[in-house]
Design a protein around this motif. Structure first.
Motif, PDB file in Angstrom:
ATOM      1  N   LEU A 220       0.838  -1.203   0.000  1.00  0.00           N
ATOM      2  CA  LEU A 220       0.000   0.000   0.000  1.00  0.00           C
ATOM      3  C   LEU A 220       0.875   1.257   0.000  1.00  0.00           C
ATOM      4  N   ARG A 222       3.896   1.394  -1.300  1.00  0.00           N
ATOM      5  CA  ARG A 222       4.459   1.512  -2.648  1.00  0.00           C
ATOM      6  C   ARG A 222       3.408   2.017  -3.622  1.00  0.00           C
ATOM      7  N   ALA A 223       2.182   1.523  -3.483  1.00  0.00           N
ATOM      8  CA  ALA A 223       1.107   1.998  -4.360  1.00  0.00           C
ATOM      9  C   ALA A 223       0.920   3.498  -4.179  1.00  0.00           C
ATOM     10  N   GLY A 224       0.919   3.945  -2.944  1.00  0.00           N
ATOM     11  CA  GLY A 224       0.754   5.376  -2.674  1.00  0.00           C
ATOM     12  C   GLY A 224       1.870   6.184  -3.312  1.00  0.00           C
ATOM     13  N   ARG A 225       3.093   5.688  -3.167  1.00  0.00           N
ATOM     14  CA  ARG A 225       4.221   6.452  -3.702  1.00  0.00           C
ATOM     15  C   ARG A 225       4.198   6.508  -5.219  1.00  0.00           C
ATOM     16  N   CYS A 226       3.833   5.417  -5.866  1.00  0.00           N
ATOM     17  CA  CYS A 226       3.852   5.512  -7.329  1.00  0.00           C
ATOM     18  C   CYS A 226       2.600   6.181  -7.859  1.00  0.00           C
ATOM     19  N   LEU A 227       1.648   6.502  -6.975  1.00  0.00           N
ATOM     20  CA  LEU A 227       0.544   7.368  -7.404  1.00  0.00           C
ATOM     21  C   LEU A 227       0.874   8.829  -7.100  1.00  0.00           C
ATOM     22  N   GLY A 228       2.091   9.075  -6.667  1.00  0.00           N
ATOM     23  CA  GLY A 228       2.549  10.447  -6.500  1.00  0.00           C
ATOM     24  C   GLY A 228       2.452  11.003  -5.092  1.00  0.00           C
ATOM     25  N   ALA A 229       2.183  10.151  -4.092  1.00  0.00           N
ATOM     26  CA  ALA A 229       2.050  10.666  -2.729  1.00  0.00           C
ATOM     27  C   ALA A 229       3.426  10.983  -2.151  1.00  0.00           C
ATOM     28  N   ALA A 233       1.660  13.178   2.671  1.00  0.00           N
ATOM     29  CA  ALA A 233       0.396  12.633   2.165  1.00  0.00           C
ATOM     30  C   ALA A 233       0.300  11.151   2.483  1.00  0.00           C
ATOM     31  N   HIS A 237      -2.816   9.837   4.438  1.00  0.00           N
ATOM     32  CA  HIS A 237      -3.804   9.094   3.653  1.00  0.00           C
ATOM     33  C   HIS A 237      -3.588   7.588   3.644  1.00  0.00           C
ATOM     34  N   VAL A 238      -2.388   7.143   3.967  1.00  0.00           N
ATOM     35  CA  VAL A 238      -2.129   5.701   3.904  1.00  0.00           C
ATOM     36  C   VAL A 238      -1.779   5.124   5.278  1.00  0.00           C
TER      37      VAL A 238
END
Lengths: 328, 289
Positions: A220, A222-229, A233, A237-238
């Motif tokens: 989660l 990694r997903a957040g980071r590659c969505l630009g977080a 953030a 958010h995560v």
């Protein structure tokens, strides 16, 4: 929980809108090979209402089903409570004395009379309100500091190395052991009691937040980071929502310890509060007030932890559908 | 029908890449001296035995790992870290469980500072195009595995990335669902023509979806072969029984088998592939004991 799991939607085979283009050469009959989306669709048509709850049944039927499911539980709960009061009543009425002595213990009836009596005056209410205020202040402070520090310590090695040794050194000291020092530390009795309450609630909240943060699934993040977080953030958010279930566990435990600490502090150094009321009743030999104090403390504790459960449920609606760890 | 990739951005270039890590004091190469390209608009799969470093390769391009040696370029610029210009779809379900499907899709846009109204309407449009709009208010735990991955793909698309990086996205799905998801993905790709770097260990999947397939060796992962897939586009399920498809699958299978055996060499031991050195023929285990 079971019922909602049964309704998990499985719509992989539904038509996929624009993204299913009609490829060329569809007319040719195919011997074997992969199933086509269309074939699967035709073979297993899905009524559009498949994902909807079943049609409502008549109210009396639902009532009956509800009663069948829940009534045995309620009946047993009632038996359990009635049994307790009955045992108390019999033990005190016949003044049982077999190593445990019930000779001075008030009967349930005497306590009920006391309830009627204290509800006439404001004094008892003042004790309750003061205790609740101390719990609220101490617990709120513990919540803010515990969650805040917990997020930092759980996320950053540096913070962990910096704060954790000191906190670990303080942690084994029970809140009650802080009472004398607390009286000396703080200028005002009220503040020192709030401080004791805070100490009690702080560590469970902190530790649960730390372990909640560390347990957030790496995918989660990694997903957040590659969505630009960015880091902040990600935290908001995560990591915070990811750790929320365990943070609420910490809050619930912390609330319990806060009450323990508060009552002890009030008994030792208080001038008001439900703990003081209970201890004072012992000093003044008004035994039914002791029991009334005890019961009140129990009810207030129940109320507070129930409140946290309620807030947790409202703040984390997704857990109702979670297949793992939904029961917290 | 022109199959040439559209001129545009989304070119991944990996040059002499080595990824090394230290474990118990000794250094191990996960990936060794790999060079490969994903051209703009091209669908490229990377297959290899488990542990060959194919996911490491994807993590490098995604920006989660740094190369020990060599260069990784996206449209000529070195990759500095994770970013929304590369959409990533993971093998594990990676939707945020606390956000509705729509909020998940909105997340990337929110991080870019897009206003609430604009991102809601963008997310609804995308979900509508993917046939998922009816589930916009569901939580991920209410969806099946296939649905979660479709939402995951849509979420990765929402920030208009130039490339998609997919790490065994259908690996956790049952084989029937996987087949349907492959068809959805190839149709989606047909419409979008993004550059895709697709990691898988499923040979049929790689052949069905790709323009080109790279085969990796057992650890340390190197490129063993580069196989172009000359099947026409758009791809349809009936192609999976065509002679070309089957020949490609056979070729890839034998390449992979060599590597799997190499990778498992130690653990197979003295018995090799025989499995059990005695035929019991219905006698039951007692006969041996």
């Amino acid at each position: 929980m079971q019922a909602s799991n049964l309704r998990v939607v499985d719509e992989d085979r539904e038509a996929t809108g624009l993204f299913v283009a009609a490829p060329a050469g569809r007319e040719h009959p195919q011997p074997t090979g992969l199933a086509r989306t269309e074939d699967v669709l035709r073979a297993a048509p899905r009524p559009p209402s498949a994902a909807l709850p079943p049609p409502p049944s008549p109210p009396y039927f639902r009532l009956l089903a509800w009663a069948r499911q829940h009534l045995p539980g309620y009946v047993l709960a009632a038996c359990s409570l009635i049994g307790l009061v009955l045992a108390w009543h019999l033990a005190t009425k016949y003044k049982l004395d077999f190593y445990i002595r019930f000779t001075n213990i008030p009967t349930p009836g005497e306590v009920m009379d006391k309830v009627a009596q204290v509800s006439q005056s404001k004094r008892f209410g003042t004790h309750v309100v003061l205790s609740l205020r101390r719990i609220f202040l101490g617990f709120a402070l513990a919540g803010v500091l515990g969650i805040g520090l917990g997020l930092l310590i759980g996320r950053y090695k540096l913070m962990r190395s910096l704060f954790f040794p000191a906190l670990e050194a303080l942690r084994p000291i029970p809140a009650i052991a802080w009472v004398p020092i607390s009286i000396m530390l703080w200028p005002d009795n009220e503040v020192s009691i709030v401080f004791i309450t805070f100490i009690g609630a702080f560590f469970p909240i902190l530790l649960n937040t730390v372990s909640g943060v560390q347990a957030v699934d790496g995918v989660l993040l990694r997903a957040g980071r590659c969505l630009g977080a960015k880091e902040s953030a990600l935290m908001w958010h995560v990591i915070l929502p990811g750790a929320a279930p365990q943070i609420f566990t910490g809050l619930a435990v912390g609330m319990g310890v806060a009450w323990v600490s508060l009552i002890a502090a009030e008994m030792i150094s208080g001038q008001f509060g439900i703990g003081y009321y209970t201890w004072e009743a012992y000093s003044l030999i008004t035994y039914s007030e002791i029991v009334l104090g005890m019961i009140t403390i129990g009810l207030l504790g129940l109320l507070c932890s129930g409140l946290i459960r309620l807030v947790g449920k409202a703040a984390m609606p997704w857990l109702a559908f979670s297949t793992q760890g939904g029961e917290r | 029908m022109s199959d040439a990739p559209k001129a545009g951005r989304g070119h991944i270039a990996i040059r002499d890449l080595t990824v090394r890590y230290t474990q118990h004091g000794s250094s191990i190469d996960a990936v060794s001296n790999v060079s490969l390209d994903v051209q703009p608009g091209e669908f490229v799969s990377i297959i290899g035995p488990s542990g060959c470093g194919k996911s490491t390769l994807l993590n490098i391009v995604a920006g989660f790992l740094k190369p020990s040696d060599g260069k990784v370029l996206l449209d000529g610029a070195p990759i500095k870290g994770p970013g929304a210009d590369r959409g990533v779809v993971f093998q594990q379900y990676s939707l945020f469980p606390w956000m509705s499907v729509r909020k998940n899709v909105e997340f990337g846009l929110k991080m870019q500072g897009v206003s609430a109204n604009a991102r809601t309407s963008a997310a609804r449009t995308l979900l509508g195009l993917a046939g998922l709009l009816a589930f916009e208010n569901h939580y991920p735990d209410q969806l099946s595995g296939g649905m979660k991955q479709r939402v995951g793909i849509v979420r990765a698309l929402a920030t208009s990335p130039q490339v998609m990086l997919m790490d065994e996205p259908f690996g956790a799905l049952d084989s029937q669902t996987r087949v349907v998801m492959q068809e959805i993905l190839t149709n989606m790709w047909q419409q979008l023509r993004l550059s895709v770097m697709f990691i898988t260990h499923d040979i049929e999947e790689a052949v069905f979806l790709s323009d080109r397939v790279y085969v990796m060796t057992a650890r340390p992962g190197r490129i063993k072969a580069e196989i172009p897939i000359p099947l026409p586009r758009p791809r349809t399920p009936d192609m999976t029984s065509s002679p070309t498809f089957l020949a490609l699958v056979r070729q890839l299978k034998s390449l992979i088998r060599e590597e799997s055996l190499a990778a498992m060499g130690g653990e197979l031991g003295a018995r090799g592939l025989e499995g059990f050195d005695r035929s019991l023929a219905g006698e039951g285990m007692q006969a041996v004991l």
